[in-house]
Design a protein around this motif. Structure first.
Motif, short mmCIF file in Angstrom:
data_model
loop_
_atom_site.label_atom_id
_atom_site.label_comp_id
_atom_site.label_asym_id
_atom_site.label_seq_id
_atom_site.Cartn_x
_atom_site.Cartn_y
_atom_site.Cartn_z
N ASN A 112 0.79 -1.23 0.00
CA ASN A 112 0.00 0.00 0.00
C ASN A 112 0.82 1.28 0.00
OD1 ASN A 112 -2.49 -1.40 -0.05
ND2 ASN A 112 -2.24 -1.81 2.13
N TYR A 113 2.05 1.20 -0.49
CA TYR A 113 2.81 2.42 -0.74
C TYR A 113 2.35 2.96 -2.08
CZ TYR A 113 5.89 1.77 3.23
OH TYR A 113 6.38 1.66 4.51
N VAL A 114 2.21 4.28 -2.17
CA VAL A 114 1.65 4.94 -3.35
C VAL A 114 2.72 5.78 -4.04
CG1 VAL A 114 -0.10 6.59 -4.13
CG2 VAL A 114 -0.61 5.02 -2.23
N LEU A 121 18.43 11.36 -11.63
CA LEU A 121 19.82 11.81 -11.51
C LEU A 121 20.57 11.44 -12.78
CD1 LEU A 121 20.53 10.72 -7.83
CD2 LEU A 121 20.05 13.02 -8.68
N PRO A 122 21.57 12.20 -13.16
CA PRO A 122 22.33 11.90 -14.39
C PRO A 122 22.89 10.48 -14.37
CG PRO A 122 22.98 14.03 -13.49
CD PRO A 122 22.09 13.38 -12.47
N GLY A 123 22.63 9.75 -15.45
CA GLY A 123 23.18 8.41 -15.60
C GLY A 123 22.51 7.33 -14.78
N GLU A 124 21.42 7.64 -14.11
CA GLU A 124 20.72 6.68 -13.25
C GLU A 124 19.31 6.44 -13.78
OE1 GLU A 124 21.75 5.13 -10.36
OE2 GLU A 124 23.75 5.98 -10.60
N PRO A 125 18.76 5.25 -13.49
CA PRO A 125 17.33 5.05 -13.80
C PRO A 125 16.48 5.95 -12.91
CG PRO A 125 18.44 2.95 -13.33
CD PRO A 125 19.39 4.05 -12.96
N LEU A 126 15.25 6.15 -13.29
CA LEU A 126 14.32 6.95 -12.52
C LEU A 126 14.13 6.37 -11.12
CD1 LEU A 126 12.26 9.36 -12.95
CD2 LEU A 126 10.55 7.58 -13.25
N GLU A 127 14.20 7.23 -10.10
CA GLU A 127 13.96 6.83 -8.71
C GLU A 127 12.51 7.18 -8.39
OE1 GLU A 127 15.39 5.38 -4.92
OE2 GLU A 127 16.60 5.66 -6.72
N ILE A 128 11.70 6.18 -8.08
CA ILE A 128 10.29 6.38 -7.77
C ILE A 128 10.15 6.61 -6.26
CG2 ILE A 128 7.96 5.41 -7.89
CD1 ILE A 128 9.10 3.47 -10.08
N ILE A 129 9.46 7.67 -5.89
CA ILE A 129 9.22 7.99 -4.49
C ILE A 129 7.84 7.47 -4.10
CG2 ILE A 129 9.09 9.85 -2.77
CD1 ILE A 129 11.82 9.67 -4.25
N PHE A 130 7.77 6.77 -2.97
CA PHE A 130 6.52 6.20 -2.47
C PHE A 130 6.19 6.79 -1.11
CE2 PHE A 130 8.41 2.85 -5.09
CZ PHE A 130 7.37 2.52 -5.93
N VAL A 131 4.90 6.94 -0.82
CA VAL A 131 4.43 7.33 0.50
C VAL A 131 3.35 6.36 0.95
CG1 VAL A 131 4.96 9.77 0.17
CG2 VAL A 131 2.67 8.95 -0.30
N LYS A 132 3.17 6.31 2.26
CA LYS A 132 2.11 5.48 2.84
C LYS A 132 1.61 6.15 4.11
CE LYS A 132 1.03 0.87 4.61
NZ LYS A 132 1.58 -0.46 4.90
N LYS A 133 0.30 6.30 4.22
CA LYS A 133 -0.30 6.77 5.47
C LYS A 133 -0.37 5.57 6.40
CE LYS A 133 -2.76 10.65 3.59
NZ LYS A 133 -3.96 11.44 3.55
N ILE A 134 0.04 5.79 7.65
CA ILE A 134 0.02 4.69 8.63
C ILE A 134 -0.89 5.04 9.78
CG2 ILE A 134 2.24 3.68 8.04
CD1 ILE A 134 3.48 5.28 10.37
#
Length: 134
Positions: A112-114, A121-134
């Motif tokens: 349930n992380y959204v 960042l240069p030369g890196e794959p996309l970094e996906i940011i996730f959030v979750k309400k707890i």
């Protein structure tokens, strides 16, 4: 399985596996109670390391389970333990991230992380940011 806060005596083992952090920073994270380790009958299984994003939101920097222990529920259990700790400390939102070429993104979504943004960042794959309400 036993989950507990890392202790100073765990730093040597952690530093063997965790190459994403300098030993001095790892020592600091352990002293602040921001590293959790998992063991099975005294055998090291893995760890979860976190900090505070923007100094106010718990961010899981690293979840790592040794390969022979993967797909056994240990990661899920460690995250549940961490989320419960964060809730107890008064937080109502937690964060983590995963590279877009890593399968961990699917694991976090199952918990349930959204998806909430990304970082490129240069030369890196996309970094996906996730959030979750707890």
């Amino acid at each position: 399985m036993k989950i507990r806060l890392a202790e100073k005596s765990d730093i040597e083992t952690l530093s063997i596996y965790d190459k994403h952090i300098r030993v001095e920073e790892l020592e600091s994270a352990v002293s602040l109670g921001r590293v959790i380790v998992a063991e099975d009958s005294g055998t090291f299984i893995g760890w979860l390391r976190w900090n505070l994003f923007w100094d106010n939101t718990p961010f899981m920097n690293m979840l790592f389970i040794l390969e022979q222990y993967r797909s056994c529920g240990y990661g899920r259990t460690m995250i549940a333990y961490w989320e419960k700790q964060m809730k107890t400390k008064g937080y109502d939102l937690v964060m983590t991230s995963s590279l877009s070429n890593e399968s961990a993104q699917y694991f976090y979504r199952k918990l349930n992380y959204v998806d909430s943004g990304a970082l490129l960042l240069p030369g890196e794959p996309l970094e996906i940011i996730f959030v979750k309400k707890i």
